[in-house]
Design a protein around this motif. Structure first.
Motif, PDB file in Angstrom:
ATOM      1  N   THR A  98       0.714  -1.163   0.054  1.00 17.75           N
ATOM      2  CA  THR A  98       0.107  -0.024  -0.101  1.00 17.75           C
ATOM      3  C   THR A  98       0.872   1.750  -0.007  1.00 17.75           C
ATOM      4  O   THR A  98       2.279   1.908   0.786  1.00 17.75           O
ATOM      5  N   TYR A  99       0.200   2.058  -0.803  1.00 20.56           N
ATOM      6  CA  TYR A  99       1.347   3.790  -0.894  1.00 20.56           C
ATOM      7  C   TYR A  99       0.898   4.750   0.466  1.00 20.56           C
ATOM      8  O   TYR A  99      -0.589   4.241   0.531  1.00 20.56           O
ATOM      9  N   THR A 100       1.279   4.752   1.504  1.00 18.54           N
ATOM     10  CA  THR A 100       1.419   5.635   2.347  1.00 18.54           C
ATOM     11  C   THR A 100       1.222   7.586   2.342  1.00 18.54           C
ATOM     12  O   THR A 100       1.162   7.835   3.050  1.00 18.54           O
ATOM     13  N   GLY A 101       1.311   7.843   0.923  1.00 18.73           N
ATOM     14  CA  GLY A 101       1.305   9.026   0.987  1.00 18.73           C
ATOM     15  C   GLY A 101      -0.098   9.214   0.738  1.00 18.73           C
ATOM     16  O   GLY A 101      -1.262   8.808   0.483  1.00 18.73           O
ATOM     17  N   GLU A 102      -0.169  10.387   0.533  1.00 13.95           N
ATOM     18  CA  GLU A 102      -1.022  11.702   0.439  1.00 13.95           C
ATOM     19  C   GLU A 102      -1.815  11.280  -0.734  1.00 13.95           C
ATOM     20  O   GLU A 102      -1.154  11.303  -1.928  1.00 13.95           O
ATOM     21  N   LYS A 103      -2.997  10.706  -0.934  1.00 15.04           N
ATOM     22  CA  LYS A 103      -4.032  10.453  -2.317  1.00 15.04           C
ATOM     23  C   LYS A 103      -3.823  11.368  -3.633  1.00 15.04           C
ATOM     24  O   LYS A 103      -4.859  12.497  -2.952  1.00 15.04           O
ATOM     25  N   LYS A 104      -3.656  11.834  -4.785  1.00 17.57           N
ATOM     26  CA  LYS A 104      -3.663  13.457  -5.404  1.00 17.57           C
ATOM     27  C   LYS A 104      -5.396  13.198  -5.837  1.00 17.57           C
ATOM     28  O   LYS A 104      -5.775  12.305  -5.971  1.00 17.57           O
TER      29      LYS A 104
END
Length: 202
Positions: A193-199
């Motif tokens: 899973t990507y842990t950055g903020e979804k753009k």
């Protein structure tokens, strides 16, 4: 003296594991750099720290039997933005992982098949029991090539499974993995899973 062959075998296995891990590490570094080079990319260089992967595990690199499908009709594979893309079912692959027999379908994109660069590209979208836990809920993808099919077999490396762009940003036309590729196992390999903020794509 009997210990020597065992010791040498252990060393060779250890070397294989190390070199395989290095191979996957290089693949992932190249994968990350592609985000920076790609003009249509959802990620910037500062976002790459939020990409995560399972440890390289050669258990998930398998040789599958291939059955090429004939006279398949073109169908519309739904995408996460509510549209669809045209594909046809190219082949069935079957193999075992951790003793469990698995059958999956490889697809060919109609749009990409007409492009000389991508004419051999095969698409393997799938979901598994890690989704919404350790991996992106919408499933993951693997890219293969029809040229990699040799003697009705193809190597599939789930350590190279990657997230669709939709895992990082909305506004992309990411195909939804068909139900026939919904695996009833947890494939702890490839991208997490990507842990950055979804753009939000403009």
């Amino acid at each position: 003296m009997k210990l020597l062959p065992i010791l040498l075998l252990f060393i060779s296995l250890n070397t294989f594991a190390q070199s395989y891990s290095e191979q996957i590490a290089k693949h992932r570094e190249s994968y990350k750099q592609d985000f920076i080079k790609e003009s249509n990319s959802p990620l910037k260089e500062s976002d790459l720290q939020n990409l995560h992967f399972f440890e390289a595990d050669s258990t998930y690199k398998i040789l599958a039997d291939v059955e090429i499908l004939k006279n398949e009709k073109v169908f519309k594979m739904p995408t996460y933005d509510g549209t669809s893309k045209e594909f046809y079912r190219y082949a069935k692959v079957n193999f075992k992982i951790n003793g469990k027999a698995i059958i999956m379908t490889l697809y060919k994109s109609i749009a990409l098949a007409s492009n000389p660069i991508y004419k051999d590209l095969l698409f393997l979208p799938f979901t598994d029991e890690t989704n919404n836990k350790e991996t992106y809920g919408g499933g993951r993808y693997i890219d293969l090539s029809s040229k990699e099919i040799i003697d009705n077999k193809i190597e599939i490396d789930f350590n190279k499974a990657y997230n669709p762009y939709c895992a990082y940003s909305d506004g992309y036309r990411c195909p939804v993995p068909p139900e026939e590729n919904d695996l009833q196992i947890a494939l702890k390999a490839g991208e997490k899973t990507y842990t950055g903020e979804k753009k939000h794509r403009k």
